[in-house]
Design a protein around this motif. Structure first.
Motif, PDB file in Angstrom:
ATOM      1  N   UNK A   1       1.149  -8.375   5.961  1.00 58.96           N
ATOM      2  CA  UNK A   1       1.443  -7.212   5.114  1.00 58.96           C
ATOM      3  C   UNK A   1       1.301  -7.574   3.634  1.00 58.96           C
ATOM      4  N   UNK A   2       1.725  -8.773   3.268  1.00 60.81           N
ATOM      5  CA  UNK A   2       1.588  -9.204   1.878  1.00 60.81           C
ATOM      6  C   UNK A   2       0.124  -9.283   1.478  1.00 60.81           C
ATOM      7  N   UNK A   3      -0.700  -9.869   2.335  1.00 56.86           N
ATOM      8  CA  UNK A   3      -2.134  -9.981   2.026  1.00 56.86           C
ATOM      9  C   UNK A   3      -2.776  -8.603   1.921  1.00 56.86           C
ATOM     10  N   UNK A   4      -2.379  -7.694   2.808  1.00 61.23           N
ATOM     11  CA  UNK A   4      -2.909  -6.330   2.753  1.00 61.23           C
ATOM     12  C   UNK A   4      -2.486  -5.653   1.452  1.00 61.23           C
ATOM     13  N   UNK A   5      -1.221  -5.822   1.072  1.00 57.36           N
ATOM     14  CA  UNK A   5      -0.734  -5.225  -0.178  1.00 57.36           C
ATOM     15  C   UNK A   5      -1.494  -5.784  -1.375  1.00 57.36           C
ATOM     16  N   UNK A   6      -1.734  -7.079  -1.381  1.00 61.08           N
ATOM     17  CA  UNK A   6      -2.473  -7.688  -2.494  1.00 61.08           C
ATOM     18  C   UNK A   6      -3.879  -7.121  -2.590  1.00 61.08           C
ATOM     19  N   UNK A   7      -4.521  -6.928  -1.453  1.00 60.56           N
ATOM     20  CA  UNK A   7      -5.870  -6.352  -1.430  1.00 60.56           C
ATOM     21  C   UNK A   7      -5.862  -4.935  -1.993  1.00 60.56           C
ATOM     22  N   UNK A   8      -4.883  -4.144  -1.586  1.00 64.22           N
ATOM     23  CA  UNK A   8      -4.776  -2.766  -2.092  1.00 64.22           C
ATOM     24  C   UNK A   8      -4.501  -2.768  -3.593  1.00 64.22           C
ATOM     25  N   UNK A   9      -3.567  -3.597  -4.022  1.00 64.70           N
ATOM     26  CA  UNK A   9      -3.243  -3.656  -5.454  1.00 64.70           C
ATOM     27  C   UNK A   9      -4.453  -4.065  -6.289  1.00 64.70           C
ATOM     28  N   UNK A  10      -5.271  -4.963  -5.770  1.00 64.96           N
ATOM     29  CA  UNK A  10      -6.486  -5.361  -6.489  1.00 64.96           C
ATOM     30  C   UNK A  10      -7.429  -4.187  -6.710  1.00 64.96           C
ATOM     31  N   UNK A  11      -7.451  -3.226  -5.779  1.00 63.94           N
ATOM     32  CA  UNK A  11      -8.326  -2.051  -5.939  1.00 63.94           C
ATOM     33  C   UNK A  11      -7.756  -1.051  -6.945  1.00 63.94           C
ATOM     34  N   UNK A  12      -6.485  -1.218  -7.309  1.00 64.28           N
ATOM     35  CA  UNK A  12      -5.835  -0.271  -8.224  1.00 64.28           C
ATOM     36  C   UNK A  12      -5.951  -0.681  -9.687  1.00 64.28           C
ATOM     37  N   UNK A  13      -6.572  -1.799  -9.957  1.00 63.58           N
ATOM     38  CA  UNK A  13      -6.705  -2.261 -11.346  1.00 63.58           C
ATOM     39  C   UNK A  13      -7.454  -1.208 -12.160  1.00 63.58           C
ATOM     40  N   UNK A  14      -6.879  -0.815 -13.292  1.00 65.13           N
ATOM     41  CA  UNK A  14      -7.480   0.178 -14.170  1.00 65.13           C
ATOM     42  C   UNK A  14      -7.085   1.611 -13.856  1.00 65.13           C
TER      43      UNK A  14
END
Length: 69
Positions: free
Chosen positions: A23-36
C-alpha cells in the motif's frame, strides 16, 4: 479445482507487513503522479483517504487507517 482453492487460501493468508508495504508503494506511485497538481479537497473516510485535485481527479488511499479498539 483444488489448485483454485489453494490459490484462494493463499490470498487469505496475507501478511500485514507485506500488505502495508504494498500500500505504501502504491501510495508513493500515486503521489508522484500528483506533482504540479492543486489539491482542492481531502477527506478521511472510515476505510480510506480521498484526495481531489483541481482537474477533477480523485485519488484513493487505503491501508493507512486502523481500528481504534
Amino acid at each position: 479445482m483444488n489448485d483454485r482453492i489453494e490459490e484462494l487460501l493463499h490470498l487469505i493468508e496475507v501478511e500485514p507487513d507485506k500488505l502495508r508495504e504494498a500500500e505504501f508503494l502504491q501510495a508513493q506511485t500515486i503521489l508522484d503522479t500528483m506533482i504540479g497538481k492543486t489539491i482542492v479537497m481531502a477527506e478521511i473516510e472510515e476505510r480510506r483517504i480521498v484526495i481531489g485535485t483541481s482537474d477533477g481527479n480523485k485519488y484513493f488511499f487505503y491501508g493507512f487507517l486502523g481500528n481504534e479498539s
